[in-house]
Design an enzyme around this catalytic site. Structure first.
Site, PDB file in Angstrom:
ATOM      1  N   ASP A   1       0.865  -1.180   0.000  1.00  0.00           N
ATOM      2  CA  ASP A   1       0.000   0.000   0.000  1.00  0.00           C
ATOM      3  C   ASP A   1       0.909   1.242   0.000  1.00  0.00           C
ATOM      4  O   ASP A   1       2.123   1.125   0.168  1.00  0.00           O
ATOM      5  CB  ASP A   1      -0.862  -0.048   1.271  1.00  0.00           C
ATOM      6  CG  ASP A   1      -2.073   0.877   1.200  1.00  0.00           C
ATOM      7  OD1 ASP A   1      -2.240   1.588   0.198  1.00  0.00           O
ATOM      8  OD2 ASP A   1      -2.849   0.880   2.166  1.00  0.00           O
TER       9      ASP A   1
ATOM     10  N   GLU B   1       2.846   5.144  -3.788  1.00  0.00           N
ATOM     11  CA  GLU B   1       2.828   6.169  -4.870  1.00  0.00           C
ATOM     12  C   GLU B   1       4.149   6.916  -4.978  1.00  0.00           C
ATOM     13  O   GLU B   1       4.477   7.334  -6.094  1.00  0.00           O
ATOM     14  CB  GLU B   1       1.679   7.135  -4.617  1.00  0.00           C
ATOM     15  CG  GLU B   1       0.307   6.511  -4.783  1.00  0.00           C
ATOM     16  CD  GLU B   1      -0.081   5.585  -3.647  1.00  0.00           C
ATOM     17  OE1 GLU B   1       0.440   5.805  -2.534  1.00  0.00           O
ATOM     18  OE2 GLU B   1      -0.854   4.650  -3.864  1.00  0.00           O
TER      19      GLU B   1
ATOM     20  N   ASP C   1      -8.723   3.926  -2.272  1.00  0.00           N
ATOM     21  CA  ASP C   1      -9.652   4.251  -1.191  1.00  0.00           C
ATOM     22  C   ASP C   1     -10.933   4.891  -1.716  1.00  0.00           C
ATOM     23  O   ASP C   1     -11.107   6.109  -1.677  1.00  0.00           O
ATOM     24  CB  ASP C   1      -8.958   5.174  -0.187  1.00  0.00           C
ATOM     25  CG  ASP C   1      -7.733   4.495   0.417  1.00  0.00           C
ATOM     26  OD1 ASP C   1      -7.590   3.267   0.225  1.00  0.00           O
ATOM     27  OD2 ASP C   1      -6.923   5.176   1.058  1.00  0.00           O
TER      28      ASP C   1
END
Ligand code: NAG
Ligand code: NAG
Length: 919
Positions: A510, A513, A586
């Site tokens: 997760d 980025e 999300d």
């Protein structure tokens, strides 16, 4: 401040941040095009701006080389070097970079490790170019052969590249509107002010402006698609042109956006700069730009170039686009199609075929932030059994760790992680834990100590280990561009190194980025430095890709190359499909986001990333039971099927909403399990052809215009059409069923006419799904706890006859776990029904003795939809056995439709050649 007080504050801050941000996406936290100099500038240019011409065209090493120079010699910029190469299957590659012989201040970044090595072997060695004078050009253009019936053209003046049918119509072109621009690196002069500021963050930009932009046109096209990741419609809407005000371009910049909007061109977690265009008359084409810097892409609405004086073939419908990137080089690929599946194959021949997942990963996943402790895990697991709901994987989010130190366990909450995993594993279930790229800056944490000592972190602009704020507080970020760091990272997943892990544990990446809470736009500063002096701005969109790669390769190593990895990633880039699954980040528990999930998953699939899904139920917020139920019904058809929920939401496991809702959700999950043989076969198809598991309707019906912008329905493979329900208390829905052939309701077997719209009544019990006439779907109907317990279960074949009383389907089976299938250890059958006879044909090329895959599974039922009920018996060959054809239910439990002709217990083995003749 004491450590614990500090932690308390931190916890408080994170909670606070979440509560305030949850329901208000902060637009101003992110740059828009006007705040981004390269974007603003490129957008302000008028067609015909570019003054470059192509000269010195020659053939060198099987490529065409040329120089791009300004037409008027009073400018003092250096020539750019252009290289054009041709690959098998109609792929044209264009590279444009500065001339290395003229000593530019720095080598511009070219993204390594994305193009698969086999691609180079497909290069066609060009021998010569022919010339041709186009229109009233003063210079001849150069034409290269691009496979049967196609050509690539370099037009010299004005400079333009295009692909066309031999001597005829255009397919794709670049710089037809003269918007090409390439900012060359130069040495900073005193008067230069290169710094950029955004919301208190300063980007030093030591190398100055270095952006690239150009226009690309798609001919014979009515719609463009692709360029994930955005929460937008499947068919991309124009962002500029007459009647379009203040729209942002589609932004490709990997960002951790807290709560994203459901219809917006803003950048999300991943970036794939690959666009497809489709039209009725010619079919599909594609354009891919391999570049990892921030990109912005405009889709230009018809008439945007009126009065520009640019004249392009007016008999060809056309969509123009503008591509802008902050840095890097031009490394672009043109794909000629002509079918949608051809483009899928062409694109994945460059960036790689999707990996074949383990079988369990294709089943249902149960996740929540967070399952609190071992008792909670045990309770949730046992509830699934109590309610007879199958599931395969239980997930643990960040709270399972000791203070957000990955590879550790909270000693109070998870004192016996191995035992916990073994209990799950005994029921054939698996566990997934989260491992993120931010490393807690804590000297007592071994990962941090080693990474610091070895110099494995990304550096800030001053050369110190970059320090940013993430879940653990002060954190540093591993430099995954370095192969050495990736290898070291991969070792951390070995069973010895990852204490408390067992072979049934897999991984979730997760925040890759990367997410940096206190960084500009919640990410890393662009002037941070990576391996080889690469600036973060050049690499940004690929950072998460390298992290995913390192983790995935680590798991392969852990299993000594015997065990297919499973790693879920939030950040994406071209090639992600080789390393695992992705999800759409999300999302929120509302109906619009349920609808957006279809476009998002379809778009990912079109760009090679087939194994994807959205969080079932919506991550933020509390779904009404009806929304949750609808989400399960839709999610059961996502390639990646996982329920997940935010920390602050109410518990929402499928048994918490009353008996009736539990039954319906269970039914949706069971549908997925029953269809697992079909899904797994589709994953293998994706693995060998690049064609995604979940497809837009137009991929199967490329000539049917009514399908081109449909993003409320989709195909699972070529045999199943699913229509989502995206409104509350829906009583009816319009379903468009394409093609000349009929469709059979998946649950009742009732038929509907093709090529028409049907207004259907809907109940809460299910969403509409249909089997296409002319197909055969393999099922496994028995209810089990998990997919691993279905291995030896018998099959049901559902034959849906078309108007010529024929049908066809496939089944792929392997051990579901190892890489042996790559040596041919699998079963691949084709079932053909024609002239009243079903035949099972081997289509596996035959394995060598050592690596055979055997199965004793049998077929327990054959169902014939669309067959007259007059037949009484059938003959099985070669057994020479007569069996009855009876009327039976389409489903073993709760069948709703009329009885259908069924052969019970033909008892033929799935691995054998046989036929069943209806008498
Ligand atoms: C299929 O999947 C396997 C396992 O992930 C991978 O090694 C292989 O490259 C993929 N593609 C093909 C064409 O086999
Ligand atoms: C019926 O299905 C078979 C098998 O898929 C196919 O070959 C045939 O063309 C179909 N017939 C019609 C009329 O579409």
């Amino acid at each position: 401040m004491s450590n614990s007080a500090f932690h308390f504050l931190l916890l408080f801050l994170t909670l606070f941040l979440h509560l305030t941000i949850v329901f208000s996406w902060k637009k101003e936290e992110f740059r828009n095009c006007n705040q981004t100099p390269f974007c603003k500038q490129a957008r302000s240019r008028k067609p015909g701006y570019c003054s470059l011409i192509a000269t010195d065209i020659s053939v060198v090493d099987g490529n065409v080389n040329a120089k791009l120079i300004p037409k008027t010699s009073d400018q003092d910029s250096n020539p750019l070097i252009l290289t054009l190469s041709v690959y098998q299957d109609g792929i044209l590659r264009l590279k444009i970079d500065e001339d290395p012989n003229l000593n530019p201040p720095k080598k511009r970044f070219e993204v390594p490790d994305v193009i698969v090595p086999e691609f180079e072997t497909k290069k066609l060695w060009l021998q010569r170019v022919s010339t041709e004078v186009i229109g009233g050009d003063s210079e001849p253009s150069s034409v290269v052969y691009l496979g049967d019936g196609f050509e690539g053209v370099i037009r010299a003046d004005p400079f333009e590249i295009f692909v066309r049918e031999k001597g005829g119509k255009r397919i794709l072109s670049l710089n037809s509107h003269g918007l090409f621009d390439f900012e060359q690196l130069r040495v900073k002069k005193e008067e230069d002010d290169w710094e950029e500021n955004f919301r208190g963050h300063t980007d030093t930009r030591p190398y100055g402006p270095q952006s690239i932009s150009f226009d690309v046109s798609f001919y014979e096209s009515e719609f463009v698609y692709g360029i994930p990741e955005h929460a937008t419609r499947l068919a991309l809407k124009p962002t500029r042109g007459p009647g379009i005000d203040h729209s942002e371009p589609y932004r490709l910049f990997n960002l951790d956006v807290f709560e994203y909007l459901h219809e917006s061109p803003f950048g999300l977690y991943g970036s794939v700069p690959f666009m497809l265009a489709h039209g009725k008359s010619r079919g599909t084409s594609g354009f891919f730009w391999l570049n990892a810097a921030e990109m912005q892409i405009d889709v230009l609405g018809a008439g945007w170039d009126a009065d520009s004086g640019i004249s392009l073939p007016s008999d060809q419908a056309r969509i123009d686009t503008l591509w802008m990137s902050e840095a890097g080089v031009v490394d672009a690929f043109f794909f000629i199609g002509p079918g949608p599946k051809d483009v899928a194959r062409q694109y994945t021949s460059v960036t790689g075929m999707p990996a074949m997942p383990q079988h369990f990963a294709v089943a249902y996943h149960q996740c929540r932030w967070n399952y609190r402790d071992e008792e909670d895990v045990e309770l949730v697991d046992s509830k699934f059994d109590e309610f007879d709901i199958p599931y395969d994987v239980l997930w643990l989010d960040i709270e399972h760790t000791d203070g957000k130190r990955y590879f550790t366990w909270d000693k109070v909450l998870f004192p016996n992680p191995e035992e916990m995993q073994k209990k799950l594993s005994a029921k054939g279930r698996h566990m997934v834990t989260i491992v993120d790229p931010h490393i807690k800056r804590d000297d007592s944490y071994y990962i941090h100590r080693e990474a610091t000592q070895k110099g494995y972190y990304v550096k800030d602009a001053k050369g110190n280990d970059y320090d940013g704020w993430c879940w653990p507080g002060s954190s540093s970020y591993l430099d995954m561009l370095s192969p050495e760091v990736r290898d070291w990272w991969g070792e951390k997943f070995s069973l010895q190194n990852y204490v408390g892990s067992t072979p049934s544990l897999y991984i979730w990446n997760d925040m890759n980025e990367p997410s940096v809470f206190n960084g500009p736009e919640v990410t890393m500063p662009r002037d941070a430095l990576h391996y080889g002096g690469v600036e973060h701005r050049e690499l940004h969109n690929a950072y998460g890709y390298y992290f995913h790669m390192a983790t995935s390769n680590g798991l392969v190593k852990r299993g000594n190359g015997q065990d297919r990895p499973f790693v879920l990633s939030r950040a994406i880039f071209p090639g992600t499909q080789r390393y695992g699954a992705v999800w759409t980040g999300d999302n929120t528990a509302d109906w619009d986001q349920l609808r957006a999930s279809v476009s998002m998953v379809l778009t990912l699939g079109l760009t090679g990333i087939s194994f994807s899904g959205a969080d079932v139920g919506g991550f933020f917020g509390n779904p009404e039971p009806e929304l949750l139920v609808r989400w399960y019904q839709l999610g059961a058809y996502y390639p990646f099927f996982r329920a997940h929920a935010h920390h602050d939401t109410k518990r929402r496991e499928p048994w918490l909403f009353g008996e009736r809702n539990t039954e319906i959700m269970k039914d949706a999950i069971r549908m997925r399990y029953i269809l697992l043989p079909y899904f797994y076969t589709l994953f293998r198809e994706a693995n060998t052809t690049g064609v995604p598991v979940m497809r837009p309707l137009w991929m199967e019906f490329p000539y049917d215009e009514a399908t081109f912008s449909n993003d409320e329905a989709f195909m699972v493979g070529k045999s199943l059409l699913v229509q989502g329900i995206f409104t509350e208390k829906a009583k009816s829905v319009n379903v468009y069923m394409p093609g000349e052939q009929a469709w059979y309701d998946l649950r009742t077997g009732i038929t509907y006419k093709g090529a028409s719209n049907h207004k259907l009544g809907v109940s809460e019990e299910s969403i509409p799904a249909f089997q296409r006439a002319g197909t055969i779907i393999p099922r496994k109907d028995r209810l089990r706890r998990s997919s691993t317990q279905m291995v030896n279960d018998p099959y049901t074949l559902v034959i849906a006859l078309n108007s010529s009383k024929s049908a066809e389907g496939e089944l792929y089976i392997d051990d579901g776990k190892s890489f042996e299938f790559e040596q041919g250890a699998y079963i691949h059958r084709r079932f053909v029904f024609s002239d009243g006879k079903l035949t099972s044909i081997n289509i596996a090329p035959g394995a060598s003795g050592k690596s055979q895959f055997l199965s004793n599974c049998i077929v327990e039922r054959i169902i014939l939809l669309g067959h007259s009920s007059g037949s009484k018996s059938a003959l099985i060959e070669p057994a020479n056995l007569k069996v009855d054809v009876e009327l039976g239910p389409l489903w073993l439990r709760g069948s709703k439709g009329p009885l259908v002709p069924t052969i019970r217990r033909p008892n033929v083995r799935i691995a054998d050649d046989w036929s069943v003749k209806i008498l």
